[in-house]
Each structure stands twice: as C-alpha cells, then as structure tokens.
Write a protein that holds these residues in place. Structure first.
Motif, PDB file in Angstrom:
ATOM      1  N   VAL B 119      -8.809  -5.972  49.125  1.00  0.00           N
ATOM      2  CA  VAL B 119      -9.100  -4.713  48.438  1.00  0.00           C
ATOM      3  C   VAL B 119      -9.491  -4.970  46.985  1.00  0.00           C
ATOM      4  O   VAL B 119     -10.484  -4.431  46.471  1.00  0.00           O
ATOM      5  CB  VAL B 119      -7.887  -3.759  48.499  1.00  0.00           C
ATOM      6  CG1 VAL B 119      -8.110  -2.556  47.603  1.00  0.00           C
ATOM      7  CG2 VAL B 119      -7.634  -3.327  49.924  1.00  0.00           C
ATOM      8  N   ILE B 120      -8.741  -5.844  46.313  1.00  0.00           N
ATOM      9  CA  ILE B 120      -9.016  -6.092  44.895  1.00  0.00           C
ATOM     10  C   ILE B 120     -10.330  -6.859  44.730  1.00  0.00           C
ATOM     11  O   ILE B 120     -11.098  -6.603  43.794  1.00  0.00           O
ATOM     12  CB  ILE B 120      -7.835  -6.851  44.251  1.00  0.00           C
ATOM     13  CG1 ILE B 120      -6.591  -5.979  44.276  1.00  0.00           C
ATOM     14  CG2 ILE B 120      -8.158  -7.250  42.813  1.00  0.00           C
ATOM     15  CD1 ILE B 120      -6.689  -4.715  43.481  1.00  0.00           C
ATOM     16  N   ALA B 121     -10.615  -7.782  45.637  1.00  0.00           N
ATOM     17  CA  ALA B 121     -11.890  -8.508  45.538  1.00  0.00           C
ATOM     18  C   ALA B 121     -13.045  -7.537  45.665  1.00  0.00           C
ATOM     19  O   ALA B 121     -14.033  -7.609  44.929  1.00  0.00           O
ATOM     20  CB  ALA B 121     -11.973  -9.581  46.612  1.00  0.00           C
ATOM     21  N   ALA B 122     -12.926  -6.605  46.620  1.00  0.00           N
ATOM     22  CA  ALA B 122     -14.026  -5.676  46.857  1.00  0.00           C
ATOM     23  C   ALA B 122     -14.158  -4.647  45.740  1.00  0.00           C
ATOM     24  O   ALA B 122     -15.261  -4.229  45.402  1.00  0.00           O
ATOM     25  CB  ALA B 122     -13.843  -4.973  48.197  1.00  0.00           C
ATOM     26  N   SER B 123     -13.027  -4.238  45.152  1.00  0.00           N
ATOM     27  CA  SER B 123     -13.135  -3.208  44.111  1.00  0.00           C
ATOM     28  C   SER B 123     -13.222  -3.827  42.724  1.00  0.00           C
ATOM     29  O   SER B 123     -14.244  -3.706  42.037  1.00  0.00           O
ATOM     30  CB  SER B 123     -11.953  -2.241  44.202  1.00  0.00           C
ATOM     31  OG  SER B 123     -10.726  -2.946  44.104  1.00  0.00           O
ATOM     32  N   VAL B 124     -12.167  -4.534  42.328  1.00  0.00           N
ATOM     33  CA  VAL B 124     -12.142  -5.069  40.959  1.00  0.00           C
ATOM     34  C   VAL B 124     -13.111  -6.241  40.797  1.00  0.00           C
ATOM     35  O   VAL B 124     -13.882  -6.307  39.835  1.00  0.00           O
ATOM     36  CB  VAL B 124     -10.710  -5.504  40.586  1.00  0.00           C
ATOM     37  CG1 VAL B 124     -10.682  -6.118  39.204  1.00  0.00           C
ATOM     38  CG2 VAL B 124      -9.774  -4.324  40.670  1.00  0.00           C
ATOM     39  N   GLY B 125     -13.099  -7.172  41.760  1.00  0.00           N
ATOM     40  CA  GLY B 125     -13.973  -8.355  41.656  1.00  0.00           C
ATOM     41  C   GLY B 125     -15.430  -7.959  41.536  1.00  0.00           C
ATOM     42  O   GLY B 125     -16.157  -8.440  40.661  1.00  0.00           O
ATOM     43  N   SER B 126     -15.871  -7.049  42.422  1.00  0.00           N
ATOM     44  CA  SER B 126     -17.282  -6.671  42.367  1.00  0.00           C
ATOM     45  C   SER B 126     -17.593  -5.949  41.057  1.00  0.00           C
ATOM     46  O   SER B 126     -18.662  -6.142  40.476  1.00  0.00           O
ATOM     47  CB  SER B 126     -17.633  -5.790  43.562  1.00  0.00           C
ATOM     48  OG  SER B 126     -16.884  -4.608  43.516  1.00  0.00           O
ATOM     49  N   ALA B 127     -16.634  -5.160  40.564  1.00  0.00           N
ATOM     50  CA  ALA B 127     -16.878  -4.451  39.296  1.00  0.00           C
ATOM     51  C   ALA B 127     -17.001  -5.443  38.141  1.00  0.00           C
ATOM     52  O   ALA B 127     -17.869  -5.299  37.273  1.00  0.00           O
ATOM     53  CB  ALA B 127     -15.752  -3.456  39.021  1.00  0.00           C
ATOM     54  N   ILE B 128     -16.137  -6.457  38.129  1.00  0.00           N
ATOM     55  CA  ILE B 128     -16.222  -7.463  37.058  1.00  0.00           C
ATOM     56  C   ILE B 128     -17.574  -8.169  37.120  1.00  0.00           C
ATOM     57  O   ILE B 128     -18.260  -8.322  36.113  1.00  0.00           O
ATOM     58  CB  ILE B 128     -15.085  -8.499  37.183  1.00  0.00           C
ATOM     59  CG1 ILE B 128     -13.734  -7.849  36.918  1.00  0.00           C
ATOM     60  CG2 ILE B 128     -15.309  -9.662  36.216  1.00  0.00           C
ATOM     61  CD1 ILE B 128     -12.551  -8.784  37.088  1.00  0.00           C
ATOM     62  N   ALA B 129     -17.972  -8.577  38.340  1.00  0.00           N
ATOM     63  CA  ALA B 129     -19.241  -9.291  38.469  1.00  0.00           C
ATOM     64  C   ALA B 129     -20.399  -8.425  38.000  1.00  0.00           C
ATOM     65  O   ALA B 129     -21.297  -8.892  37.286  1.00  0.00           O
ATOM     66  CB  ALA B 129     -19.452  -9.724  39.917  1.00  0.00           C
ATOM     67  N   ALA B 130     -20.385  -7.146  38.385  1.00  0.00           N
ATOM     68  CA  ALA B 130     -21.484  -6.272  37.986  1.00  0.00           C
ATOM     69  C   ALA B 130     -21.516  -6.097  36.477  1.00  0.00           C
ATOM     70  O   ALA B 130     -22.577  -6.144  35.851  1.00  0.00           O
ATOM     71  CB  ALA B 130     -21.343  -4.914  38.679  1.00  0.00           C
TER      72      ALA B 130
END
Ligand SMILES: Nc1ncnc2c1ncn2[C@@H]1O[C@H](COP(=O)(O)OP(=O)(O)OP(=O)(O)O)[C@@H](O)[C@H]1O
Ligand SMILES: [Mg+2]
Lengths: 254, 270
Positions: B119-130
């Motif tokens: 869940v965190i990879a999909a939400s927070v991780g993707s947001a950080i990368a973007a």
C-alpha cells in the motif's frame, strides 16, 4: 573571471559547442544571444558544473570548475547566483520562503534578517506584497522575477541569467535590465545573460556574443556588434529592426 | 551533486549488446541508489536541526496520517479473508477454533508488513517518485545543487526518516486491524466467540513473530524511499519521464518487497 578553454560538447550526434574559447572579465555583463536551441543554456550549465565538457576546461577565477569536486566545488558554486530558464521554484513553498531558501539552508542568519533581505530583493524585482502567494498562483513572468530575487539574495559575485526577460511585459523587462545594470555598476557583479531580446542585450551588455553553430560568430562590444557584417548577426538585427545602436538608445530613452 | 550528465548511447547493433548494456546500467543504477540511501542516512542526525525539522515532521504526517484510510481497509479485509479461507477449510476437520492463531501469526510474520509495504509503495512511493521526478525535469533539483543545498539532506532524508519510522508503526496498526477483522469473521461466519478467538490468537504468537515482522517493515520502508528517490532524481525527458519513474518505482519496490520478504523469513525461520 570565467574562462572557457577549448570547450567541446555534443549530445549523441548533435555537436552543441565546438572548441569554444573565451573569457568573461570581472565586472562585465556578458550577453549571449542566438537562435533557439544553439546551446546558450548549455554554455551556462557548463559554468556551474551541471554539464562537463567532452574536452577542454571551464575556469572560474583560479578554479577549474569542470574538474572540481566536494568542498572546492561547493565553494565555487557559492560564488554564483543562477536564474534558471523556468525559474525552478519549489512548488510547496510560498514566494517568500522560496527566496529565503538559500539563506535558511546554507547560512545561519537570524530569521528577521533573512526575511528582511528577502523582502528587499522582492521589492527590487517589483514584487512587493506577494510574499505569501504560492508559485502556482502567480503568473509565469512573476515566477521568473521570484527566481531572480532568489538568485541575488545571497549577494553572489557572479550571476547567470537564462532569459531573464522572456515572458515579461516591456515595462518590467526594462526594470529588470536596469536592475542587472545597477548590480554591475554598484556592486561590480559579473553577469552572464542569455537573451533573445537584442534591445536589452545591446543596452546592458558590455560585450555581446552571438552563438552560432557551436562557435561565437561575433563576440564584441555593442557598437561593434551592431556594425558586424556577419550574415547571421545581420539577420538577427534585421529581424528586430535594429540598424544602428541609436535605435536601441532611442527605444530606452538614453 | 545529484544532477548528472544525460547519458546518450548509440543504437545497439545486436541483442548481446542490448542485454549487456541493460545489465551494466542495472548494476550502475543499483550502486547509485545505494549510495543515495547512504548519503541520506548519514544526514539523519540533522533531522532535529532548525533547517530540517519542519520537513521531517511534515513527511511523518504525510506518510503516517494520510495513509491511514487505505491501510485500514486493506488491513481489515486481509484479516477477514485469511479467517474466512482458513476457517472454512479447518471447519471440515472441526479445527476452526485455531483460526485465531493462524490469522495472528500470518499477520504478524508476513501479511502485516507485506500488505502495508504494498500500500505504501503504491501510494507514498509513487508520490515521492512523481514529485522528485517533476523537480528533476523542472531543473529544481539542479537549482538546489547549485545553491549548495544537498537534495539528499533537504529532500530525501526527511522522507527516509518518515518511512523508516512510519512503516513499522503502520504495520503494528495493520496487524491489530487484521486480527480484529479475523475475529469479526470468526464471530459472524464461523461461530467462534471473541474470547476464544483472542485467547487462541495470543497463546501461540511469540514476540519474535512481531519483531521479525517489524524488521521487515523497516526494510520495506528503506526500499520504497530508495527506489522512489532514485527513480525521481534520475528522471529525464519531461512528463513522459516522470510517468516512467513513477511506474518503475511501483514495480521495482513491489518486486523487492516480495524478494526481500522471502529472504528475511528464511533467515529467521529455518
Ligand atoms: N540533456 C540533453 N540531452 C540531449 N540533448 C540536449 C540536452 N540538453 C541540451 N541538448 C541539446 O543541446 C542543444 C542546445 O540546447 P540549449 O538548451 O542550450 O538551447 P538554447 O540555446 O538555450 O535554446 P533556447 O533559447 O530555446 O533556450 C539543443 O539542440 C538540445 O537538443
Ligand atoms: Mg535555453
């Protein structure tokens, strides 16, 4: 102050700089003009180590910026203020915090002084009272000026301007030109300005250089630049309706 | 400086060249990503400094509080599904009272950290990368570099601290909700009383199960922030590049979470 020594740079098959060789002196306003995509921004980026030459060297004072690293590089970069072509503001900080950022993160000044300096620089670029707006809520031209305020807030000795007046109305453009000129006159700041606007180039520049095909077609004082017979320069001058330096002076009421 | 020269290659002439180049680039990328992690980790002592504490607390809030909604739903249903699947099977042998233990142990050891990680990879991780990717292609990272503001300290360290702290905490929360979800299914579908369920659940679970799970969660946090920041800081080519960085972040962190999770389990339960 800044010296390019036989600098070549290419991206893949595209040659952008070809053994370019020149020196910018202390206290000079050196203006680089040229068509879109000839490598004006690329030249600027070499001075601050965002790009390194394929061959040749770039010197800033007595330091070779293209080979420096660590503390030495940090010290060299500390002498620069840079206005990026797209202003490069941090989107989650408001205008004032953006301008304060380099002071807060790299110097230990009391917060009142940081704010005072930011307010002063914002006033210099004609942006009083927008300190608490977010970058997304102001116009492109205003963002550009915030970027300019941020570039000069650390009082650097060398300032690089990538198209400082593109996207600004003529009145503000003129104001920015005067600001660049006054920084040179009052503080002996060395400036490198990239621009498309020959009027501003010829009025603020101590030397104007025309980048063409990886080399400077002409690199001369405004008087000599206007008189140049080089076909590319003539085209450029003609396109902006400048036949004589008096045209520029008249436009600016000098 | 985080900003690097763009790498431009000639067209590869055959498959071996393509494969070899991919391999070399993958090794280079792994090395650089680990160096970034190290570079941000050595900055963690500054997390309380005047220059950084505001960003750190903001990231803690972003990661911890803003993710609670999704994490709650995922946690509850993970526990419910586990209880239902296992419970129906066990009922055939009259063993359904043991679902407490099974749900509890599998949540603590595997499903808690694993589901939280995804869940965190999909939400927070993707947001950080973007976000990092947009800043990279917009020259904002370059601007920070030139102003001698280290992006690893200013941007990555707060996110590293936030994920390293919040992943284990969120995992504890996931575990609790998952076990609760199991109890709800047990009571409503399988006719197991709440007391019997919790009694069974906590009788067999060991402290070790909890600690290994939390250790995994901590590792997953490091993986997510490293992959996301690496992908963001190396993004190129405008909006397309940002999209690519985001996609790769989700894929690579999913894979690493699975693989690392397996090896940690093997390390502690042999
Ligand atoms: N990172 C890069 N990767 C590949 N090619 C690049 C890169 N940066 C610049 N170039 C190439 O170098 C050339 C010069 O680019 P540059 O940004 O310096 O142009 P410019 O003179 O500043 O133009 P403009 O006035 O439009 O800003 C361009 O043709 C571009 O294709
Ligand atoms: Mg440019």
């Amino acid at each position: 102050m800044i010296r390019f020594e036989q600098v070549s740079k290419r991206f893949g098959a595209k040659v952008v700089l070809r053994e370019i060789d020149y020196e910018i002196h202390r206290g000079e306003t050196f203006v680089i003009v040229g068509t879109s995509g000839v490598g004006k921004s690329v030249s600027l980026r070499h001075m601050i180590r965002l790009l390194t030459p394929d061959s040749g060297r770039v010197w800033v004072g007595d330091d070779c910026v293209s080979e420096a690293s660590g503390k030495q590089l940090e010290r060299i970069l500390g002498r620069f203020g840079v206005l990026f072509q797209g202003a490069a503001l941090l989107q989650w900080l408001n205008v004032e915090d953006n301008v304060c950022l380099p002071l807060r993160q790299t110097m230990n000044l009391p917060d009142e002084e940081v704010r005072a300096r930011a307010t002063e620089k914002l006033a210099l670029v004609g942006l009083e009272g927008v300190g608490d707006k977010m970058p997304a809520d102001i116009s492109g031209g205003m963002r550009k000026r915030v970027g300019l305020a941020r570039a000069i807030v650390t009082q650097p000795e060398i300032i690089l301007y990538d198209e400082p007046t593109s996207g600004l109305d003529p009145v503000i453009s003129r104001q920015i030109d005067l600001l660049i000129d006054s920084l040179r006159k009052q503080l002996q700041v060395t400036s490198v300005v990239v621009t498309h606007d020959l009027y501003s180039a010829l009025s603020i520049g101590t030397r104007v250089a025309m980048l063409h095909d990886g080399q400077f077609a002409v690199c001369a004082s405004p008087e000599e630049f206007v008189a140049s017979e080089h076909p590319v320069v003539r085209d450029f001058l003609q396109a902006q309706g400048i036949a004589h330096l008096d045209d520029v002076r008249k436009a600016f009421g000098k | 400086m985080i900003t690097r020269e763009p790498q431009i290659f000639d067209e590869p002439t055959n498959v071996f060249q393509t494969a070899g180049r991919r391999l070399i680039l993958a090794c280079q990328g792994t090395g650089r990503a680990l160096m970034m992690l190290l570079g941000a980790a050595v900055q963690t002592p500054f997390m309380f400094s005047r220059k950084n504490r505001q960003d750190v607390s903001q990231q803690l809030y972003q990661v911890g509080i803003k993710s609670l909604g999704v994490v709650s739903v995922v946690a509850l249903f993970t526990g419910m599904i586990l209880a239902l699947q296992v419970g129906l099977e066990l009922r055939r042998y009259g063993q359904e009272t043991n679902i407490g233990m099974l749900v509890c142990i599998s949540m603590l050891r595997e499903m808690g950290p694993f589901m939280t990680g995804l869940v965190i990879a999909a939400s927070v991780g993707s947001a950080i990368a973007a976000q990092m990717g947009t800043m990279t292609v917009g020259e904002e990272i370059a601007a920070l570099d030139v102003m001698s503001i280290n992006p690893l300290r200013y941007l990555m360290m707060p996110r590293l601290v936030a994920l390293a702290i919040m992943m284990p905490l969120l995992t504890v929360y996931t575990n609790l909700l998952g076990i609760l979800g199991g109890a709800m299914v047990g009571a409503s579908q399988l006719g197991i009383s709440w007391e019997a369920y919790f009694d069974n659940a906590f009788r067999y679970a060991e402290n070790k199960d909890l600690y290994v799970g939390l250790f995994k969660a901590f590792l997953f946090g490091l993986i997510i922030v490293t992959v996301a920041c690496y992908q963001g800081f190396t993004a190129s080519e405008g909006a397309v590049g940002v999209g690519r960085a985001t996609r790769r972040t989700v894929i690579v962190s999913f894979l690493l979470i699975l693989i690392v999770g397996y090896f940690v389990t093997r390390l502690f339960y042999q």
